[in-house]
Design a protein around this motif. Sequence first.
Motif, PDB file in Angstrom:
ATOM      1  N   ALA A   1     144.576  13.141  93.950  1.00  0.00           N
ATOM      2  CA  ALA A   1     144.533  13.181  95.412  1.00  0.00           C
ATOM      3  C   ALA A   1     143.966  11.901  96.032  1.00  0.00           C
ATOM      4  CB  ALA A   1     143.700  14.387  95.875  1.00  0.00           C
ATOM      5  N   LEU A   2     143.443  11.006  95.190  1.00  0.00           N
ATOM      6  CA  LEU A   2     142.931   9.743  95.714  1.00  0.00           C
ATOM      7  C   LEU A   2     144.079   8.886  96.224  1.00  0.00           C
ATOM      8  CD1 LEU A   2     140.248   8.601  93.113  1.00  0.00           C
ATOM      9  CD2 LEU A   2     139.852   9.202  95.503  1.00  0.00           C
ATOM     10  N   PRO A   3     143.861   8.158  97.296  1.00  0.00           N
ATOM     11  CA  PRO A   3     144.906   7.235  97.778  1.00  0.00           C
ATOM     12  C   PRO A   3     145.053   6.065  96.811  1.00  0.00           C
ATOM     13  CG  PRO A   3     142.885   6.929  99.026  1.00  0.00           C
ATOM     14  CD  PRO A   3     142.656   8.119  98.128  1.00  0.00           C
ATOM     15  N   SER A   4     146.175   5.386  96.901  1.00  0.00           N
ATOM     16  CA  SER A   4     146.439   4.267  95.988  1.00  0.00           C
ATOM     17  C   SER A   4     145.553   3.065  96.287  1.00  0.00           C
ATOM     18  CB  SER A   4     147.907   3.873  96.048  1.00  0.00           C
ATOM     19  OG  SER A   4     148.262   3.529  97.366  1.00  0.00           O
ATOM     20  N   SER A   5     145.057   2.976  97.498  1.00  0.00           N
ATOM     21  CA  SER A   5     144.141   1.868  97.815  1.00  0.00           C
ATOM     22  C   SER A   5     142.894   2.417  98.495  1.00  0.00           C
ATOM     23  CB  SER A   5     144.827   0.836  98.708  1.00  0.00           C
ATOM     24  OG  SER A   5     145.130   1.396  99.963  1.00  0.00           O
ATOM     25  N   ILE A   6     141.766   1.951  97.988  1.00  0.00           N
ATOM     26  CA  ILE A   6     140.459   2.327  98.534  1.00  0.00           C
ATOM     27  C   ILE A   6     139.711   1.038  98.793  1.00  0.00           C
ATOM     28  CG2 ILE A   6     138.317   3.599  98.141  1.00  0.00           C
ATOM     29  CD1 ILE A   6     139.817   5.333  96.136  1.00  0.00           C
ATOM     30  N   SER A   7     139.039   0.964  99.904  1.00  0.00           N
ATOM     31  CA  SER A   7     138.318  -0.253 100.269  1.00  0.00           C
ATOM     32  C   SER A   7     137.149  -0.516  99.337  1.00  0.00           C
ATOM     33  CB  SER A   7     137.771  -0.139 101.693  1.00  0.00           C
ATOM     34  OG  SER A   7     138.821  -0.004 102.609  1.00  0.00           O
ATOM     35  N   VAL A   8     136.969  -1.764  98.986  1.00  0.00           N
ATOM     36  CA  VAL A   8     135.801  -2.181  98.217  1.00  0.00           C
ATOM     37  C   VAL A   8     134.663  -2.405  99.198  1.00  0.00           C
ATOM     38  CG1 VAL A   8     134.850  -3.983  96.714  1.00  0.00           C
ATOM     39  CG2 VAL A   8     137.219  -3.228  96.418  1.00  0.00           C
ATOM     40  N   ASN A   9     133.494  -1.876  98.867  1.00  0.00           N
ATOM     41  CA  ASN A   9     132.334  -1.997  99.743  1.00  0.00           C
ATOM     42  C   ASN A   9     131.091  -1.941  98.868  1.00  0.00           C
ATOM     43  OD1 ASN A   9     130.159  -1.590 101.461  1.00  0.00           O
ATOM     44  ND2 ASN A   9     131.257  -0.175 102.806  1.00  0.00           N
ATOM     45  N   ASN A  10     130.328  -3.027  98.835  1.00  0.00           N
ATOM     46  CA  ASN A  10     129.128  -3.067  97.996  1.00  0.00           C
ATOM     47  C   ASN A  10     128.115  -1.989  98.366  1.00  0.00           C
ATOM     48  OD1 ASN A  10     129.990  -5.144  96.358  1.00  0.00           O
ATOM     49  ND2 ASN A  10     129.115  -6.742  97.652  1.00  0.00           N
ATOM     50  N   GLY A  11     128.158  -1.513  99.591  1.00  0.00           N
ATOM     51  CA  GLY A  11     127.236  -0.462 100.029  1.00  0.00           C
ATOM     52  C   GLY A  11     127.897   0.910 100.097  1.00  0.00           C
ATOM     53  N   ALA A  12     128.877   1.144  99.245  1.00  0.00           N
ATOM     54  CA  ALA A  12     129.622   2.409  99.281  1.00  0.00           C
ATOM     55  C   ALA A  12     128.672   3.598  99.231  1.00  0.00           C
ATOM     56  CB  ALA A  12     130.614   2.472  98.122  1.00  0.00           C
ATOM     57  N   ASP A  13     128.890   4.542 100.134  1.00  0.00           N
ATOM     58  CA  ASP A  13     128.061   5.751 100.200  1.00  0.00           C
ATOM     59  C   ASP A  13     128.955   6.936 100.539  1.00  0.00           C
ATOM     60  OD1 ASP A  13     126.050   7.622 100.343  1.00  0.00           O
ATOM     61  OD2 ASP A  13     125.151   6.820 102.184  1.00  0.00           O
ATOM     62  N   ASN A  14     129.780   7.319  99.591  1.00  0.00           N
ATOM     63  CA  ASN A  14     130.702   8.429  99.793  1.00  0.00           C
ATOM     64  C   ASN A  14     129.987   9.781  99.840  1.00  0.00           C
ATOM     65  OD1 ASN A  14     133.405   7.039  99.709  1.00  0.00           O
ATOM     66  ND2 ASN A  14     132.501   6.285  97.814  1.00  0.00           N
ATOM     67  N   LEU A  15     128.840   9.875  99.181  1.00  0.00           N
ATOM     68  CA  LEU A  15     128.094  11.131  99.213  1.00  0.00           C
ATOM     69  C   LEU A  15     127.646  11.494 100.630  1.00  0.00           C
ATOM     70  CD1 LEU A  15     125.864  11.134  96.014  1.00  0.00           C
ATOM     71  CD2 LEU A  15     127.602  12.805  96.639  1.00  0.00           C
ATOM     72  N   ALA A  16     127.536  10.494 101.490  1.00  0.00           N
ATOM     73  CA  ALA A  16     127.126  10.756 102.877  1.00  0.00           C
ATOM     74  C   ALA A  16     128.125  11.650 103.603  1.00  0.00           C
ATOM     75  CB  ALA A  16     126.953   9.439 103.640  1.00  0.00           C
ATOM     76  N   PHE A  17     129.388  11.661 103.147  1.00  0.00           N
ATOM     77  CA  PHE A  17     130.380  12.555 103.743  1.00  0.00           C
ATOM     78  C   PHE A  17     130.096  14.012 103.392  1.00  0.00           C
ATOM     79  CE2 PHE A  17     133.438   8.829 103.291  1.00  0.00           C
ATOM     80  CZ  PHE A  17     133.503   8.570 104.651  1.00  0.00           C
ATOM     81  N   TYR A  18     129.391  14.239 102.304  1.00  0.00           N
ATOM     82  CA  TYR A  18     129.344  15.576 101.709  1.00  0.00           C
ATOM     83  C   TYR A  18     127.960  16.203 101.644  1.00  0.00           C
ATOM     84  CZ  TYR A  18     131.352  19.157  98.606  1.00  0.00           C
ATOM     85  OH  TYR A  18     131.804  20.325  98.064  1.00  0.00           O
ATOM     86  N   LEU A  19     126.945  15.388 101.414  1.00  0.00           N
ATOM     87  CA  LEU A  19     125.594  15.923 101.250  1.00  0.00           C
ATOM     88  C   LEU A  19     124.685  15.427 102.360  1.00  0.00           C
ATOM     89  CD1 LEU A  19     124.948  15.409  97.412  1.00  0.00           C
ATOM     90  CD2 LEU A  19     125.865  17.434  98.572  1.00  0.00           C
ATOM     91  N   SER A  20     123.699  16.242 102.679  1.00  0.00           N
ATOM     92  CA  SER A  20     122.680  15.811 103.633  1.00  0.00           C
ATOM     93  C   SER A  20     121.872  14.682 103.004  1.00  0.00           C
ATOM     94  CB  SER A  20     121.750  16.975 103.976  1.00  0.00           C
ATOM     95  OG  SER A  20     120.942  17.305 102.846  1.00  0.00           O
ATOM     96  N   GLU A  21     121.197  13.929 103.835  1.00  0.00           N
ATOM     97  CA  GLU A  21     120.347  12.845 103.329  1.00  0.00           C
ATOM     98  C   GLU A  21     119.280  13.407 102.391  1.00  0.00           C
ATOM     99  OE1 GLU A  21     119.829   8.934 102.799  1.00  0.00           O
ATOM    100  OE2 GLU A  21     121.339   9.762 104.134  1.00  0.00           O
ATOM    101  N   GLN A  22     118.746  14.557 102.723  1.00  0.00           N
ATOM    102  CA  GLN A  22     117.726  15.186 101.878  1.00  0.00           C
ATOM    103  C   GLN A  22     118.297  15.544 100.503  1.00  0.00           C
ATOM    104  OE1 GLN A  22     116.139  18.854 103.439  1.00  0.00           O
ATOM    105  NE2 GLN A  22     114.750  19.133 101.709  1.00  0.00           N
ATOM    106  N   ASP A  23     119.476  16.131 100.480  1.00  0.00           N
ATOM    107  CA  ASP A  23     120.084  16.506  99.199  1.00  0.00           C
ATOM    108  C   ASP A  23     120.480  15.272  98.392  1.00  0.00           C
ATOM    109  OD1 ASP A  23     119.723  19.240  99.522  1.00  0.00           O
ATOM    110  OD2 ASP A  23     121.664  19.508 100.501  1.00  0.00           O
ATOM    111  N   LYS A  24     120.964  14.235  99.064  1.00  0.00           N
ATOM    112  CA  LYS A  24     121.271  12.980  98.360  1.00  0.00           C
ATOM    113  C   LYS A  24     120.009  12.429  97.710  1.00  0.00           C
ATOM    114  CE  LYS A  24     123.020   9.776 100.694  1.00  0.00           C
ATOM    115  NZ  LYS A  24     123.540   8.823 101.676  1.00  0.00           N
ATOM    116  N   ASN A  25     118.910  12.413  98.452  1.00  0.00           N
ATOM    117  CA  ASN A  25     117.655  11.887  97.922  1.00  0.00           C
ATOM    118  C   ASN A  25     117.174  12.724  96.727  1.00  0.00           C
ATOM    119  OD1 ASN A  25     117.545   9.778  99.765  1.00  0.00           O
ATOM    120  ND2 ASN A  25     116.316  10.939 101.208  1.00  0.00           N
TER     121      ASN A  25
END
Length: 148
Positions: free
Chosen positions: A118-142
């Motif tokens: 289901a991933l797209p064929s192109s995904i942006s490169v980003n040294n600060g990638a934070d995909n978990l921010a879409f899914y988890l609260s900051e508290q749960d990420k920590n």
Amino acid sequence: MSKLTPGTLWQFACDVYSKNGVQPLLLELQDEQQKNVNLCLLLMFLDSLKLQLTQEQFAALDNTAALSDAQLLNPHRLTRKNLKTHHAHRTDYAVIRKQLLENELALEKLQQSLLLDALPSSISVNNGADNLAFYLSEQDKNRLFQCL
């Protein structure tokens, strides 16, 4: 995206999942917040590769996870739970439980493969990638990062 293969994702997931405290935390998020463990692990994998999803790309992955949970994993987990609740006294319980756990692992691998599909064929490169921010609260990420 040559690093994004079912084998590399599975290895990454196993490595992360085996770290002290990760398994119980991810299972807590699954049970209490209906978060998908494989999606969490994939998002972490993408972060490690410095690949940043868009909100729309994440939504597609979330839908894939929800669909495969509904069709495959949740019914299987319910079977395993019912076996434990109603048939733990049976002499063949341990054998059946072991087989169900092995099957569940196979379904987890399948779900990871479906997520990769289901991933797209192109995904942006980003040294600060934070995909978990879409899914988890900051508290749960920590909490998760404290285990790593």
